[in-house]
Design an enzyme around this catalytic site. Structure first.
Site, PDB file in Angstrom:
ATOM      1  N   CYS A 122       0.824  -1.135   0.083  1.00 60.33           N
ATOM      2  CA  CYS A 122       0.194   0.309   0.083  1.00 60.33           C
ATOM      3  C   CYS A 122       1.111   1.245  -0.240  1.00 60.33           C
ATOM      4  O   CYS A 122       0.525   2.045  -0.104  1.00 60.33           O
ATOM      5  CB  CYS A 122      -0.749   0.060   1.090  1.00 60.33           C
ATOM      6  SG  CYS A 122      -0.174  -0.601   2.520  1.00 60.33           S
ATOM      7  N   CYS A 130      -3.863  -2.474  -1.046  1.00 59.29           N
ATOM      8  CA  CYS A 130      -2.243  -3.650  -1.384  1.00 59.29           C
ATOM      9  C   CYS A 130      -2.347  -5.039  -1.691  1.00 59.29           C
ATOM     10  O   CYS A 130      -1.165  -6.145  -0.978  1.00 59.29           O
ATOM     11  CB  CYS A 130      -2.521  -4.319   0.716  1.00 59.29           C
ATOM     12  SG  CYS A 130      -3.270  -3.465   2.376  1.00 59.29           S
ATOM     13  N   LYS A 195      -6.149  -9.063  11.351  1.00 59.38           N
ATOM     14  CA  LYS A 195      -5.716  -7.845  11.113  1.00 59.38           C
ATOM     15  C   LYS A 195      -7.128  -7.512  10.550  1.00 59.38           C
ATOM     16  O   LYS A 195      -8.094  -7.648   9.838  1.00 59.38           O
ATOM     17  CB  LYS A 195      -5.453  -7.480   9.893  1.00 59.38           C
ATOM     18  CG  LYS A 195      -4.678  -5.652   9.445  1.00 59.38           C
ATOM     19  CD  LYS A 195      -3.701  -5.514   8.303  1.00 59.38           C
ATOM     20  CE  LYS A 195      -3.661  -3.991   7.902  1.00 59.38           C
ATOM     21  NZ  LYS A 195      -2.642  -4.327   7.600  1.00 59.38           N
ATOM     22  N   ARG A 205      -2.324   6.319   7.445  1.00 62.53           N
ATOM     23  CA  ARG A 205      -2.729   6.944   6.313  1.00 62.53           C
ATOM     24  C   ARG A 205      -1.636   8.487   5.863  1.00 62.53           C
ATOM     25  O   ARG A 205      -0.999   8.327   5.152  1.00 62.53           O
ATOM     26  CB  ARG A 205      -4.318   7.258   5.881  1.00 62.53           C
ATOM     27  CG  ARG A 205      -5.049   6.258   6.514  1.00 62.53           C
ATOM     28  CD  ARG A 205      -4.985   4.928   4.998  1.00 62.53           C
ATOM     29  NE  ARG A 205      -5.238   3.915   5.735  1.00 62.53           N
ATOM     30  CZ  ARG A 205      -6.930   3.304   4.859  1.00 62.53           C
ATOM     31  NH1 ARG A 205      -7.432   4.180   4.668  1.00 62.53           N
ATOM     32  NH2 ARG A 205      -6.902   2.134   5.457  1.00 62.53           N
ATOM     33  N   ARG A 216     -10.898  -1.297   2.640  1.00 56.93           N
ATOM     34  CA  ARG A 216     -10.081  -2.043   2.013  1.00 56.93           C
ATOM     35  C   ARG A 216     -10.876  -3.385   2.985  1.00 56.93           C
ATOM     36  O   ARG A 216     -10.033  -4.598   3.406  1.00 56.93           O
ATOM     37  CB  ARG A 216      -8.542  -2.194   4.093  1.00 56.93           C
ATOM     38  CG  ARG A 216      -7.301  -1.372   2.970  1.00 56.93           C
ATOM     39  CD  ARG A 216      -6.237  -1.286   3.623  1.00 56.93           C
ATOM     40  NE  ARG A 216      -5.242  -0.282   3.499  1.00 56.93           N
ATOM     41  CZ  ARG A 216      -5.023  -0.142   2.869  1.00 56.93           C
ATOM     42  NH1 ARG A 216      -4.946  -0.050   1.805  1.00 56.93           N
ATOM     43  NH2 ARG A 216      -4.131   1.102   2.832  1.00 56.93           N
ATOM     44  N   GLU A 232      -8.553 -16.834  10.712  1.00 56.02           N
ATOM     45  CA  GLU A 232      -8.173 -16.638  10.188  1.00 56.02           C
ATOM     46  C   GLU A 232      -6.019 -16.778  10.929  1.00 56.02           C
ATOM     47  O   GLU A 232      -5.274 -17.297  10.274  1.00 56.02           O
ATOM     48  CB  GLU A 232      -7.505 -15.122  10.403  1.00 56.02           C
ATOM     49  CG  GLU A 232      -9.019 -14.387   9.032  1.00 56.02           C
ATOM     50  CD  GLU A 232      -8.032 -13.908   7.970  1.00 56.02           C
ATOM     51  OE1 GLU A 232      -6.893 -14.770   7.596  1.00 56.02           O
ATOM     52  OE2 GLU A 232      -9.003 -13.908   6.950  1.00 56.02           O
ATOM     53  N   LYS A 247      -4.468  -6.865  15.958  1.00 51.34           N
ATOM     54  CA  LYS A 247      -4.453  -5.379  14.607  1.00 51.34           C
ATOM     55  C   LYS A 247      -5.719  -4.567  14.443  1.00 51.34           C
ATOM     56  O   LYS A 247      -5.702  -5.799  13.690  1.00 51.34           O
ATOM     57  CB  LYS A 247      -3.591  -5.576  13.823  1.00 51.34           C
ATOM     58  CG  LYS A 247      -3.416  -4.355  13.113  1.00 51.34           C
ATOM     59  CD  LYS A 247      -1.919  -4.135  12.422  1.00 51.34           C
ATOM     60  CE  LYS A 247      -2.083  -2.521  11.511  1.00 51.34           C
ATOM     61  NZ  LYS A 247      -1.613  -2.759  10.204  1.00 51.34           N
ATOM     62  N   SER A 273      -1.326   3.462  15.022  1.00 54.04           N
ATOM     63  CA  SER A 273      -1.809   5.236  15.180  1.00 54.04           C
ATOM     64  C   SER A 273      -2.742   5.378  15.517  1.00 54.04           C
ATOM     65  O   SER A 273      -2.395   6.778  16.494  1.00 54.04           O
ATOM     66  CB  SER A 273      -1.382   4.974  13.521  1.00 54.04           C
ATOM     67  OG  SER A 273      -2.572   5.306  12.272  1.00 54.04           O
ATOM     68  N   TYR A 312       3.872   2.447  18.889  1.00 50.97           N
ATOM     69  CA  TYR A 312       4.658   3.948  18.746  1.00 50.97           C
ATOM     70  C   TYR A 312       5.348   4.477  20.266  1.00 50.97           C
ATOM     71  O   TYR A 312       6.296   5.805  19.599  1.00 50.97           O
ATOM     72  CB  TYR A 312       4.142   5.012  17.844  1.00 50.97           C
ATOM     73  CG  TYR A 312       2.976   3.998  16.642  1.00 50.97           C
ATOM     74  CD1 TYR A 312       4.137   4.125  15.577  1.00 50.97           C
ATOM     75  CD2 TYR A 312       2.012   4.138  16.442  1.00 50.97           C
ATOM     76  CE1 TYR A 312       3.861   3.381  14.902  1.00 50.97           C
ATOM     77  CE2 TYR A 312       2.119   3.300  15.368  1.00 50.97           C
ATOM     78  CZ  TYR A 312       2.264   3.637  14.567  1.00 50.97           C
ATOM     79  OH  TYR A 312       1.956   2.529  13.462  1.00 50.97           O
TER      80      TYR A 312
HETATM   81  C1  PBG Z   1      -0.757  -1.571   5.527  1.00 48.63           C
HETATM   82  C2  PBG Z   1      -0.556  -0.916   6.441  1.00 48.63           C
HETATM   83  C3  PBG Z   1      -1.864  -0.463   7.702  1.00 48.63           C
HETATM   84  C4  PBG Z   1      -0.765  -0.743   9.237  1.00 48.63           C
HETATM   85  C5  PBG Z   1       0.110  -1.100   8.747  1.00 48.63           C
HETATM   86  N1  PBG Z   1       0.359  -1.405   7.349  1.00 48.63           N
HETATM   87  C6  PBG Z   1      -2.724   0.368   7.519  1.00 48.63           C
HETATM   88  C7  PBG Z   1      -3.637  -0.458   6.858  1.00 48.63           C
HETATM   89  O1  PBG Z   1      -3.914  -1.636   6.743  1.00 48.63           O
HETATM   90  O2  PBG Z   1      -4.426   0.990   6.188  1.00 48.63           O
HETATM   91  C8  PBG Z   1      -0.967   0.388  10.296  1.00 48.63           C
HETATM   92  C9  PBG Z   1      -0.561   0.907  11.704  1.00 48.63           C
HETATM   93  C10 PBG Z   1      -1.127   1.943  12.128  1.00 48.63           C
HETATM   94  O3  PBG Z   1      -2.025   2.323  12.105  1.00 48.63           O
HETATM   95  O4  PBG Z   1      -0.223   2.075  12.996  1.00 48.63           O
HETATM   96  N2  PBG Z   1      -0.522  -3.117   5.288  1.00 48.63           N
END
Ligand code: PBG
Length: 324
Positions: A122, A130, A195, A205, A216, A232, A247, A273, A312
């Site tokens: 991505c 992705c 995820k 983003r 997604r 999964e 996640k 994030s 983070y």
């Molecule tokens: C994309 C990816 C994402 C994150 C890590 N890898 C975002 C998404 O799937 O849109 C998110 C990480 C975060 O939000 O800290 N493969």
């Protein structure tokens, strides 16, 4: 006074007693720091929605990884912000592309640090999905072929662990097969096995400067689904994933605990994030105190069954733990 059946407070009276009976612990070695690197920039680019997090210039990566190692944390996870995007993310399997360069400079600066690559497309596709797109849909099997190419490039560059995050079906089996045939049978795979499509990725983003405005939901999990979430991770375990992952984190502790109960592989959780941004915003607004709040989320992940935590906050937590 009547007799009580049991007094829980007997073991809460002093810190000595509390430490003796504490069920879970947290150590810097269990933490993984995600690191953003942007090509073609001369100085760090702040990420407004994630105060304290920046996109590093390539030249700074070595120092960043060495500092992470010195903080005692377990690993770094590399994310590239590409300026060479195309329809399929081919820069990811270019031996001189951003992903390969990041891995080489990280390992060169800190050969003894564990370097994990986030293996996805991505941040390298012009549409932001992705994988390979046809019409509205990401093409699963065509994406797998490219993912194996990408992983082999990462492996040749010296990465210590592959972390596929695209939620393609069969991604672990495809990677394991591809890596094994190329002589990388010892290279572990940490799968983003469970995820969810999540609003908590909003600031990410921003972090990767993604122009992506779509959804997604045709590959990431529906947040309403707990049974599927388990299935999964069970599948990825069967396909040979060395480490599983949930996640986002805090909103999915039930999923984490359920996977812990049913899978034997080590389990990671990603405090994403949006979770980071929410805590930062609450702290900035003066409504909560940062350190106890963050440590409480970390312990919640451990209690729910996570062996390791991507955050983070990794370096801050390591510092707080050292300070006692
Ligand atoms: C994309 C990816 C994402 C994150 C890590 N890898 C975002 C998404 O799937 O849109 C998110 C990480 C975060 O939000 O800290 N493969």
């Amino acid at each position: 006074m009547t007799e009580m059946p049991f007094r829980f407070r007997r073991l809460r009276r002093t810190e000595r007693l509390r430490s003796l009976v504490r069920e879970n612990s947290l150590a810097p070695a269990q933490l993984i720091l995600p690191v953003f690197v942007e090509e073609g920039v001369a100085a760090a680019v702040p990420i407004p929605s994630m105060p304290g997090v920046v996109r590093h210039p390539e030249a700074a990566l070595g120092e960043v990884v060495a500092r992470a190692r010195d903080s005692g944390i377990g690993a770094v996870m590399l994310f590239g912000v590409s300026h060479h995007k195309d329809a399929c993310g081919s820069d990811t399997w270019n031996p001189d592309g951003l992903m390969a360069r990041m891995i080489r400079s990280a390992k060169q600066a800190a050969p003894d640090m564990l370097v994990i690559s986030d293996n996805c497309f991505c941040e390298y596709t012009d549409h932001g999905h992705c994988g390979v797109v046809a019409g509205e849909q990401v093409q699963n099997d065509a994406t797998l072929e490219n993912l194996v190419r990408q992983a082999l490039t990462a492996a040749h560059a010296g990465v210590d662990m592959i972390a596929p995050s695209g939620m393609m079906d069969g991604m672990v089996a495809a990677l394991r097969g591809g890596l094994d045939s190329a002589g990388f049978g010892q290279l572990p795979i940490m799968s983003y096995s469970t995820k969810f499509a999540s609003a908590f990725y909003g600031p990410f983003r921003d972090a990767v400067d993604s122009s992506f405005k779509g959804s997604r939901s045709s590959y990431q999990l529906d947040m309403a689904n707990g049974r599927e979430a388990l299935a999964e991770s069970v599948r990825d375990e069967q396909e040979g994933a060395d480490i599983l992952m949930v996640k986002p984190g805090l909103a999915y502790l039930d999923v984490l605990a359920n996977i812990r109960a049913h899978c034997a592989r080590p389990l990671a959780v990603y405090q994403v994030s949006g979770e980071y941004a929410m805590i930062k915003a609450a702290v900035a607004a003066g409504v909560m105190e940062e350190r106890p709040l963050v440590l409480e989320t970390m312990m919640a992940f451990r209690r729910a069954g996570a062996d390791m935590i991507l955050s983070y906050y990794a370096e801050d937590v390591a510092r707080w733990l050292r300070a006692g």
